[in-house]
Design a protein around this motif. Structure first.
Motif, short mmCIF file in Angstrom:
data_model
loop_
_atom_site.label_atom_id
_atom_site.label_comp_id
_atom_site.label_asym_id
_atom_site.label_seq_id
_atom_site.Cartn_x
_atom_site.Cartn_y
_atom_site.Cartn_z
N VAL A 202 16.50 15.61 -1.62
CA VAL A 202 16.03 15.01 -2.86
C VAL A 202 16.39 13.52 -2.91
O VAL A 202 15.59 12.68 -3.33
CB VAL A 202 16.63 15.76 -4.07
CG1 VAL A 202 16.26 15.08 -5.37
CG2 VAL A 202 16.16 17.20 -4.08
N ARG A 203 17.56 13.21 -2.42
CA ARG A 203 18.00 11.81 -2.41
C ARG A 203 17.11 10.95 -1.52
O ARG A 203 16.73 9.84 -1.88
CB ARG A 203 19.45 11.74 -1.96
CG ARG A 203 20.01 10.35 -1.99
CD ARG A 203 21.44 10.34 -1.48
NE ARG A 203 21.96 9.01 -1.53
CZ ARG A 203 23.08 8.68 -2.12
NH1 ARG A 203 23.81 9.59 -2.71
NH2 ARG A 203 23.49 7.44 -2.12
N ALA B 220 12.84 6.91 -0.81
CA ALA B 220 11.56 6.56 -0.19
C ALA B 220 10.53 6.16 -1.24
O ALA B 220 9.84 5.12 -1.11
CB ALA B 220 11.05 7.72 0.65
N TYR B 221 10.37 6.96 -2.27
CA TYR B 221 9.41 6.63 -3.33
C TYR B 221 9.85 5.37 -4.07
O TYR B 221 9.02 4.54 -4.46
CB TYR B 221 9.25 7.79 -4.31
CG TYR B 221 8.35 8.89 -3.78
CD1 TYR B 221 6.97 8.72 -3.73
CD2 TYR B 221 8.87 10.10 -3.34
CE1 TYR B 221 6.15 9.72 -3.25
CE2 TYR B 221 8.06 11.10 -2.86
CZ TYR B 221 6.70 10.91 -2.82
OH TYR B 221 5.89 11.90 -2.34
N GLY B 222 11.16 5.22 -4.27
CA GLY B 222 11.65 4.03 -4.94
C GLY B 222 11.37 2.76 -4.17
O GLY B 222 10.99 1.73 -4.74
N LEU B 223 11.53 2.81 -2.83
CA LEU B 223 11.22 1.64 -2.02
C LEU B 223 9.74 1.29 -2.07
O LEU B 223 9.37 0.11 -2.12
CB LEU B 223 11.67 1.87 -0.57
CG LEU B 223 13.17 1.84 -0.33
CD1 LEU B 223 13.47 2.21 1.11
CD2 LEU B 223 13.72 0.46 -0.65
N ALA B 224 8.89 2.30 -2.05
CA ALA B 224 7.46 2.04 -2.14
C ALA B 224 7.10 1.41 -3.49
O ALA B 224 6.32 0.45 -3.56
CB ALA B 224 6.67 3.33 -1.92
N GLY C 41 3.04 -0.81 -0.37
CA GLY C 41 3.55 0.19 -1.31
C GLY C 41 2.61 1.38 -1.45
O GLY C 41 3.05 2.53 -1.42
N PHE C 42 1.31 1.09 -1.58
CA PHE C 42 0.34 2.18 -1.69
C PHE C 42 0.27 3.01 -0.41
O PHE C 42 0.19 4.24 -0.46
CB PHE C 42 -1.05 1.65 -2.04
CG PHE C 42 -1.26 1.42 -3.50
CD1 PHE C 42 -1.10 2.46 -4.41
CD2 PHE C 42 -1.63 0.19 -3.98
CE1 PHE C 42 -1.29 2.26 -5.76
CE2 PHE C 42 -1.81 -0.03 -5.32
CZ PHE C 42 -1.65 1.01 -6.23
N VAL C 43 0.31 2.35 0.74
CA VAL C 43 0.29 3.08 2.01
C VAL C 43 1.54 3.94 2.14
O VAL C 43 1.48 5.09 2.60
CB VAL C 43 0.16 2.10 3.20
CG1 VAL C 43 0.44 2.79 4.52
CG2 VAL C 43 -1.23 1.47 3.21
N GLY C 44 2.68 3.41 1.73
CA GLY C 44 3.92 4.18 1.78
C GLY C 44 3.87 5.41 0.89
O GLY C 44 4.27 6.51 1.32
N ILE C 45 3.37 5.25 -0.31
CA ILE C 45 3.28 6.39 -1.22
C ILE C 45 2.30 7.42 -0.69
O ILE C 45 2.55 8.63 -0.74
CB ILE C 45 2.91 5.93 -2.65
CG1 ILE C 45 4.11 5.26 -3.28
CG2 ILE C 45 2.44 7.10 -3.50
CD1 ILE C 45 3.90 4.72 -4.65
#
Length: 95
Positions: free
Chosen positions: A3-4, A9-13, A43-47
């Motif tokens: 979960v962390r 990962a989502y936070g960085l994106a 950011g969009f590619v990461g998400i």
């Protein structure tokens, strides 16, 4: 993924996307627009990649659950099946 790790990962994106929005507001001219385009795009590619990863991981978990619940067959093959080997342009030959 834990979960962390997901949160990071989502936070960085999301941080990349917010940095792009800040760049468009603070950096003037074409440079700000290019920076914003690159950062928001990353950011969009990461998400999107993370969403596909989540789907793949959930399918893997589901497959493991299904294989664990499936009873084993008693009549397993004692020898592996033979493959029909052939090269291009040659007829098939049984081994």
């Amino acid at each position: 993924m834990t979960v962390r790790e997901r949160i990071v990962a989502y936070g960085l994106a999301l941080l990349l996307m917010m940095a792009g929005a800040v760049c468009v507001a603070t950096v003037g001219g074409e440079t700000g627009e290019v920076l914003a385009l690159v950062l928001i795009g990353l950011g969009f590619v990461g998400i999107t990649g993370l969403v596909f990863l989540e789907v793949g991981l959930s399918e893997d978990r589901e497959r493991e659950r299904a294989s664990g619940a499936r009873p084993r067959r008693a009549g397993r093959l004692k020898r592996p099946l033979r493959r029909l080997d052939r090269m291009r342009g040659e007829r098939r030959r049984l081994q």
